[in-house]
Structures are given as structure tokens and as C-alpha cells.
Motif scaffolding. Structure first.
Motif, PDB file in Angstrom:
ATOM      1  N   ASP A 157      16.287  -0.890   2.889  1.00 53.04           N
ATOM      2  CA  ASP A 157      16.862  -0.192   4.037  1.00 53.04           C
ATOM      3  C   ASP A 157      16.028   0.996   4.496  1.00 53.04           C
ATOM      4  O   ASP A 157      16.099   1.401   5.659  1.00 53.04           O
ATOM      5  CB  ASP A 157      18.285   0.282   3.706  1.00 53.04           C
ATOM      6  N   ASP A 158      15.242   1.576   3.598  1.00 49.18           N
ATOM      7  CA  ASP A 158      14.454   2.750   3.979  1.00 49.18           C
ATOM      8  C   ASP A 158      13.133   2.381   4.643  1.00 49.18           C
ATOM      9  O   ASP A 158      12.325   3.248   4.964  1.00 49.18           O
ATOM     10  CB  ASP A 158      14.193   3.637   2.758  1.00 49.18           C
ATOM     11  N   GLY A 159      12.901   1.065   4.858  1.00 49.61           N
ATOM     12  CA  GLY A 159      11.668   0.627   5.502  1.00 49.61           C
ATOM     13  C   GLY A 159      10.551   0.292   4.542  1.00 49.61           C
ATOM     14  O   GLY A 159       9.427  -0.009   4.972  1.00 49.61           O
ATOM     15  N   SER A 160      10.817   0.317   3.245  1.00 50.71           N
ATOM     16  CA  SER A 160       9.796  -0.049   2.256  1.00 50.71           C
ATOM     17  C   SER A 160       9.921  -1.528   1.897  1.00 50.71           C
ATOM     18  O   SER A 160      10.901  -2.189   2.250  1.00 50.71           O
ATOM     19  CB  SER A 160       9.933   0.818   1.002  1.00 50.71           C
ATOM     20  N   TYR A 161       8.907  -2.043   1.199  1.00 47.66           N
ATOM     21  CA  TYR A 161       8.868  -3.443   0.800  1.00 47.66           C
ATOM     22  C   TYR A 161       8.552  -3.534  -0.689  1.00 47.66           C
ATOM     23  O   TYR A 161       7.762  -2.755  -1.213  1.00 47.66           O
ATOM     24  CB  TYR A 161       7.772  -4.216   1.550  1.00 47.66           C
ATOM     25  N   ALA A 180       0.083  -9.719 -12.979  1.00 50.04           N
ATOM     26  CA  ALA A 180       0.566  -9.445 -11.621  1.00 50.04           C
ATOM     27  C   ALA A 180       1.072  -8.015 -11.575  1.00 50.04           C
ATOM     28  O   ALA A 180       1.578  -7.486 -12.570  1.00 50.04           O
ATOM     29  CB  ALA A 180       1.675 -10.411 -11.225  1.00 50.04           C
ATOM     30  N   THR A 181       0.942  -7.388 -10.413  1.00 49.74           N
ATOM     31  CA  THR A 181       1.413  -6.021 -10.223  1.00 49.74           C
ATOM     32  C   THR A 181       2.578  -6.025  -9.246  1.00 49.74           C
ATOM     33  O   THR A 181       2.460  -6.549  -8.132  1.00 49.74           O
ATOM     34  CB  THR A 181       0.296  -5.118  -9.675  1.00 49.74           C
ATOM     35  N   ILE A 182       3.707  -5.468  -9.681  1.00 53.99           N
ATOM     36  CA  ILE A 182       4.865  -5.331  -8.803  1.00 53.99           C
ATOM     37  C   ILE A 182       4.707  -4.029  -8.028  1.00 53.99           C
ATOM     38  O   ILE A 182       4.564  -2.953  -8.618  1.00 53.99           O
ATOM     39  CB  ILE A 182       6.175  -5.339  -9.603  1.00 53.99           C
ATOM     40  N   CYS A 183       4.702  -4.133  -6.701  1.00 54.68           N
ATOM     41  CA  CYS A 183       4.405  -2.986  -5.841  1.00 54.68           C
ATOM     42  C   CYS A 183       5.577  -2.674  -4.920  1.00 54.68           C
ATOM     43  O   CYS A 183       6.408  -3.530  -4.625  1.00 54.68           O
ATOM     44  CB  CYS A 183       3.168  -3.274  -4.982  1.00 54.68           C
ATOM     45  N   ARG A 184       5.583  -1.428  -4.474  1.00 51.88           N
ATOM     46  CA  ARG A 184       6.520  -1.014  -3.426  1.00 51.88           C
ATOM     47  C   ARG A 184       5.733  -0.267  -2.367  1.00 51.88           C
ATOM     48  O   ARG A 184       5.154   0.780  -2.642  1.00 51.88           O
ATOM     49  CB  ARG A 184       7.631  -0.137  -3.988  1.00 51.88           C
ATOM     50  N   ARG A 185       5.693  -0.833  -1.182  1.00 50.30           N
ATOM     51  CA  ARG A 185       4.977  -0.219  -0.078  1.00 50.30           C
ATOM     52  C   ARG A 185       5.944   0.694   0.664  1.00 50.30           C
ATOM     53  O   ARG A 185       6.952   0.250   1.216  1.00 50.30           O
ATOM     54  CB  ARG A 185       4.428  -1.302   0.848  1.00 50.30           C
ATOM     55  N   MET A 186       5.657   1.994   0.688  1.00 48.66           N
ATOM     56  CA  MET A 186       6.560   2.988   1.240  1.00 48.66           C
ATOM     57  C   MET A 186       6.421   3.076   2.766  1.00 48.66           C
ATOM     58  O   MET A 186       5.414   2.635   3.338  1.00 48.66           O
ATOM     59  CB  MET A 186       6.294   4.352   0.609  1.00 48.66           C
ATOM     60  N   PRO A 187       7.418   3.650   3.448  1.00 49.45           N
ATOM     61  CA  PRO A 187       7.359   3.752   4.914  1.00 49.45           C
ATOM     62  C   PRO A 187       6.145   4.514   5.431  1.00 49.45           C
ATOM     63  O   PRO A 187       5.695   4.274   6.553  1.00 49.45           O
ATOM     64  CB  PRO A 187       8.661   4.490   5.261  1.00 49.45           C
ATOM     65  N   ASP A 188       5.601   5.435   4.628  1.00 46.76           N
ATOM     66  CA  ASP A 188       4.438   6.200   5.083  1.00 46.76           C
ATOM     67  C   ASP A 188       3.125   5.452   4.878  1.00 46.76           C
ATOM     68  O   ASP A 188       2.045   5.980   5.165  1.00 46.76           O
ATOM     69  CB  ASP A 188       4.378   7.560   4.380  1.00 46.76           C
TER      70      ASP A 188
END
Length: 466
Positions: A157-161, A180-188
Motif C-alpha cells: 500500500d505504501d508504493g513499495s514492491y 536468491a535475494t528477497i528485496c523490497r523496492r521503496m517508493p523513493d
């Protein structure tokens, strides 16, 4: 679903992953249009491309199909911020179909990049672009964050993936190199690496794959991911990982976990396969699917002697499952290119409240009618008497039907594929397809006054949560 505030890039990414996740390649080569892609979930490259074209146009994003007779294949071009890019969902979908998996090798690529690719290298590209010249000369997204992601992007919901990126198989020399690397791409735009999973997937014949098949799902503020034999959960920002479930000895004998998905009700389905690829030209494989009902809580999922975090209900789906051919064989088994007449060129208008019937009845009207009654004379000399009487006549207009649930054509209280099929049969004048007055009102989403195929497309969007 898709948000109005999203950029066109975000919308295209969502549609790409939605089709890759929902659709599987049709080995019968019979399903080949947008309808079969969205409704049945089984189609060939033509259906993938047409569905992407229809859905993009409904969102106001210019999109066309392109073909190659040499490759016997169809894919797309889409326009983002005035620039054209190539897009191929078919070759980004896993083969055999793996739950939660989709690569992103062919998302918003340039002509040069696609021409250099073995699956698209041909000199007879043909654009169904209504006479418009199409040139994809931008490499703006050549190094985008989704490149290398091996599973569908999980949108927060905050625009991250949230997504997982496997190590490049070409760099793997030993089993310990597979990760494998689990990532979170932030809104910025920054990318946080939350966890590295080091494990190897083996076929039941002992072959070790140089690729990590980790996939991620987000549910109830937790990231779920799997290894070859277990499922784990961790917070959205990383941290301590909790074991959710491990395969039983009977399940391990069937293979490894190659994918999983979680629905809106917290039902987790995991997929066990003996191998990642088809082993022969029959394109058949024994697959096993198990389910876990996740708890409705935000605390980390744990398993202890006193607390049961998940209820395991294991169900065996039919032992022989036919899935689509590997990507190396898709171009040679795809049906011949379609004509442009099968692609809708207009987008159904979004329904507005002004087109819906109102529920206010007209006020009764009163009319005075003069009735003349003539008495029969008893003699020729009798006076004729005339009596005027007043009669009140009340007329009431019929109250128009109001929409009870948009898209609920058969009035069963649900909006699903059954409504789309009934509407399509009705529009095709099938005598057995009967829709009553209320159903017609619920079906008329575009406000045209009568149900039509544009309404069927809009109901599909409701089902797909677009």
C-alpha cells in the motif's frame, strides 16, 4: 488492483504479472484470444498479446500487437510517456507453469535488445498499429529494478514492491553458489535487500539446478517465501524468520516446492514438482498441490507445542497435469498470426451514475373528465335534463429498476465468469440464454441502454480487480 494514481509503467507491470500469474500456455493450441486468456486462464501467445492489448487500452495506454511469421509468434508494443517499448508476457511466463513465478526479461525493451534475443531475432516483424510507424529506440528501462526478478512483484500500500532475485545461472559453479535475494523496492527508488536464501533445488533424478526458485507472497503484513522443502514468514522490513511449514516425507518424495500463491482469504497453495522442466515431448508432469490456511493475525507465524500457527489441509490435484511447453519450444508451436479484426479497437466507456436509472417515481397526475348522461324522454313534451358528473383518473408511471450489484447478470449475488458467459451468450442471441429485466440493468455497465460485449469486458475487469 490497479490504482488511478499509478503511473503507466506501474500499470503495465501489474498487467504483465497478472497475465503471467493467471494464464498458462494452452498445449491444445485451441485457445487463442483475449477472452480465453482472461476467462479460462489458458491460451497461446496470441491470447497473451491480445489480452495485454485490450487491458492496456481500457486503461488509456496505447498498445498494439506485433508478429513474426519466421518465429510464428505474437507479442506487444506499448507506449509510455511518448516512447514505444516491446513487451512479451508469453516468454516471461514460467514453463511449466509455476505458481507465483514470472520473469521480467521482456518488459519495456528496445528493438535492439529484442532483436539480439534468440526468441525474437527475426527480420519480418509486423506491427498491427493502424498504419502508425513504431520505433522502440529507448533503453530507459534496460536496467530497471524488476530486471532479474524471478517472481511476481508483490505490491504494498505504501508504493513499495517485494520480490526475489535469483543469482545469474551463468555465474554458478557449485551448489553453494545458488542463492536468491528477497528485496523490497521503496517508493523513493532505493532497494533494501531483506534476506539472502542459499539453497539448491534438485530434480528427483538428482540434477542440481543453477537457479534459485524462491518466490515471495505478502499477506497480513508478513512476507512469505519458500525453499525447496519449507515455507517461512518474516516481517516486511526483514528480521527474524519463522518456519511456517515443512514438507512431509511423502511430499518430499514427490519433489520440491517450485512455487506458491496466497489468496485474499489467507489460503496458501504450494506446488511440488519432480523437476523444473518437461523431460520429454509429451509435456506432461506429475504435480502435487498442498494448501495451508494462514492465521488472521499480524504477529509472526510460529509453530510451537502449544500454538498452531497454520492448519494444514493437504489436497492432491489430479496426478497428471499438462502445462505449457518450455520457452525454447513456444515459437514453433504457436498458431499462425491473427488478423487485426479480432482485436477490439475501442475502449468501453466507464459507467457513470448519470446513466443509471433513478428510483424516484413520478407523481400521480389527475385528469378531470366530463361525462354527459342523457335521460330518455317519457313524452315528446318532457324537458331533456343533462347531468354533469366528474370522474378522477389516476395514472402512475412504472418505477425503473435500479442496479442491485454491477455485473451480477444471473442475480446469484456474485460477479464471476458465469455472468460473463451468460452475457456473451445473450448478446450472441442464444435462445437458451435468458436474462431478466434486473439482470439486464446490472449488466449495462457502460450505460448504453442494453447489455453488449463492451459490458462483458467491463465485468471481466471487475473480476480481475482492475
Amino acid at each position: 488492483g490497479i490504482q488511478d494514481s499509478w503511473s503507466d509503467v506501474q500499470k503495465v507491470l501489474y498487467l504483465h504479472d497478472y497475465l503471467a500469474e493467471y494464464c498458462s500456455y494452452d498445449l491444445t493450441l485451441e485457445n487463442m484470444d483475449a477472452y480465453t486468456a482472461v476467462v479460462t486462464g489458458s491460451t497461446i501467445c496470441q491470447g497473451y498479446a491480445m489480452a495485454m492489448c485490450v487491458l492496456c487500452r481500457q486503461l488509456g495506454i496505447p498498445c498494439y500487437t506485433m508478429t513474426s511469421d519466421e518465429l510464428n509468434h505474437m507479442w506487444n508494443v506499448v507506449q509510455i510517456d511518448g516512447k514505444w517499448y516491446q513487451l512479451d508476457v508469453t516468454f516471461d511466463d514460467s514453463a511449466p507453469d509455476m505458481l507465483g513465478h514470472a520473469t521480467h526479461d521482456y518488459v519495456l525493451q528496445s528493438d535492439a535488445a529484442m532483436y539480439a534475443d534468440e526468441h525474437h531475432h527475426a527480420d519480418d516483424w509486423n506491427y498491427f498499429s493502424e498504419g502508425k510507424e513504431i520505433v522502440c529506440d529507448s533503453d530507459l528501462y534496460a536496467d530497471a529494478f524488476w530486471v532479474g526478478a524471478g517472481d511476481t512483484l508483490e505490491w504494498l500500500d505504501d508504493g513499495s514492491y517485494v520480490y526475489a532475485v535469483s543469482v545469474d545461472p551463468d555465474t554458478v559453479r557449485y551448489g553453494s553458489d545458488v542463492k536468491a535475494t528477497i528485496c523490497r523496492r521503496m517508493p523513493d527508488g532505493t532497494v533494501r535487500e531483506l534476506k539472502t536464501v542459499q539453497d539448491t533445488w534438485e530434480s528427483t533424478t538428482g540434477y542440481v539446478y543453477p537457479y534459485s526458485y524462491v518466490s515471495t507472497q505478502v499477506y497480513n503484513d508478513l512476507i512469505y517465501y519458500h525453499t525447496p522443502d519449507s515455507i517461512y514468514a518474516m516481517p516486511l522490513n526483514g528480521g527474524d524468520t519463522e518456519l511456517v511449514y515443512s514438507l512431509s516425507s511423502e511430499e518430499k518424495a514427490k519433489g520440491s516446492i517450485f512455487g506458491m500463491v496466497i489468496d485474499d482469504n489467507g489460503l496458501l497453495t504450494y506446488q511440488v514438482m519432480p523437476t523444473a522442466y518437461y523431460m520429454d515431448d509429451t509435456y506432461q508432469m506429475d504435480m502435487y498441490f498442498g494448501t495451508l490456511q494462514l492465521p488472521e493475525q499480524t504477529d509472526p507465524v510460529t509453530e510451537t507445542t502449544t500454538t498452531t500457527a497454520v492448519t494444514t489441509t493437504t489436497t492432491t490435484i489430479p496426478t497428471t497435469t499438462t502445462a505449457k511447453p518450455t520457452t525454447t519450444t513456444l515459437p514453433t508451436t504457436t498458431a499462425a498470426k491473427p488478423t487485426t479484426t479480432t482485436l477490439p479497437t475501442t475502449t468501453a466507456a466507464k459507467p457513470t451514475t448519470t446513466t443509471l436509472p433513478t428510483t424516484t417515481a413520478a407523481k400521480p397526475t389527475t385528469t378531470t373528465v366530463s361525462t354527459t348522461t342523457t335521460a330518455i324522454p317519457t313524452t315528446t313534451t318532457a324537458l331533456l335534463t343533462t347531468t354533469a358528473t366528474e370522474t378522477t383518473v389516476t395514472t402512475t408511471e412504472a418505477v425503473p429498476l435500479a442496479v442491485t450489484r454491477p455485473g451480477d447478470v444471473n442475480l446469484d449475488g456474485e460477479v464471476d465468469v458465469i455472468d460473463v458467459v451468460l452475457l456473451a451468450r445473450y448478446v450472441a442471441e442464444d435462445p437458451d440464454a435468458v436474462i431478466d429485466g434486473q439482470g439486464k440493468v446490472n449488466a449495462d455497465l457502460n450505460g448504453s441502454g442494453s447489455p453488449d460485449m463492451d459490458d462483458a469486458g467491463m465485468i471481466l475487469r471487475i473480476i480481475a480487480k482492475l
